[in-house]
Scaffold this motif. Structure first.
Motif, short mmCIF file in Angstrom:
data_model
loop_
_atom_site.label_atom_id
_atom_site.label_comp_id
_atom_site.label_asym_id
_atom_site.label_seq_id
_atom_site.Cartn_x
_atom_site.Cartn_y
_atom_site.Cartn_z
N LYS A 291 0.81 -1.22 0.00
CA LYS A 291 0.00 0.00 0.00
C LYS A 291 0.84 1.27 0.00
CE LYS A 291 -4.20 -1.89 1.91
NZ LYS A 291 -5.32 -1.69 2.80
N LEU A 292 1.99 1.23 0.70
CA LEU A 292 2.84 2.41 0.80
C LEU A 292 3.97 2.41 -0.22
CD1 LEU A 292 3.04 2.74 4.69
CD2 LEU A 292 1.58 4.00 3.11
N LYS A 293 4.02 1.35 -1.04
CA LYS A 293 5.05 1.23 -2.09
C LYS A 293 6.46 1.34 -1.51
CE LYS A 293 2.15 2.72 -5.87
NZ LYS A 293 0.96 3.40 -5.54
N ARG A 294 6.69 0.56 -0.45
CA ARG A 294 8.00 0.50 0.21
C ARG A 294 8.32 -0.96 0.49
NH1 ARG A 294 9.35 5.55 2.16
NH2 ARG A 294 7.66 7.02 2.03
N SER A 295 9.60 -1.23 0.71
CA SER A 295 9.98 -2.60 1.01
C SER A 295 9.50 -2.98 2.42
CB SER A 295 11.49 -2.77 0.92
OG SER A 295 12.12 -2.12 2.00
N VAL A 296 9.36 -4.28 2.64
CA VAL A 296 8.97 -4.76 3.96
C VAL A 296 10.04 -4.35 4.98
CG1 VAL A 296 8.50 -6.83 5.34
CG2 VAL A 296 7.64 -6.66 3.01
N THR A 297 11.29 -4.35 4.57
CA THR A 297 12.39 -3.93 5.45
C THR A 297 12.21 -2.49 5.89
OG1 THR A 297 13.89 -5.47 4.32
CG2 THR A 297 14.90 -3.72 5.64
N GLN A 298 11.83 -1.61 4.96
CA GLN A 298 11.59 -0.20 5.30
C GLN A 298 10.42 -0.07 6.26
OE1 GLN A 298 11.20 1.19 1.21
NE2 GLN A 298 12.88 2.61 1.57
#
Length: 58
Positions: A33-40
């Motif tokens: 949803k936020l277009k970020r990696s799971v790590t981020q």
């Protein structure tokens, strides 16, 4: 100077992250949803002192 890495986290994005965490949304879904990696996502949640919900709806 560490703000260069965190600059892309806007107040609105952080609020969305907090809301999803409250609702028990899985980090993998937050990531999409936020277009970020799971790590981020995990890093930001840790920085904010938020523990992702153990609730899963697979």
């Amino acid at each position: 100077m560490s703000e260069t890495v965190e600059a892309s986290w806007t107040l609105e994005t952080v609020q969305q992250l907090r809301a999803m965490a409250r609702e028990g949304v899985a980090p993998a879904v937050m990531s999409l949803k936020l277009k970020r990696s799971v790590t981020q996502i995990h890093a930001k949640l840790a920085e904010l002192g938020i523990t992702p919900s153990a609730k899963s709806r697979d």
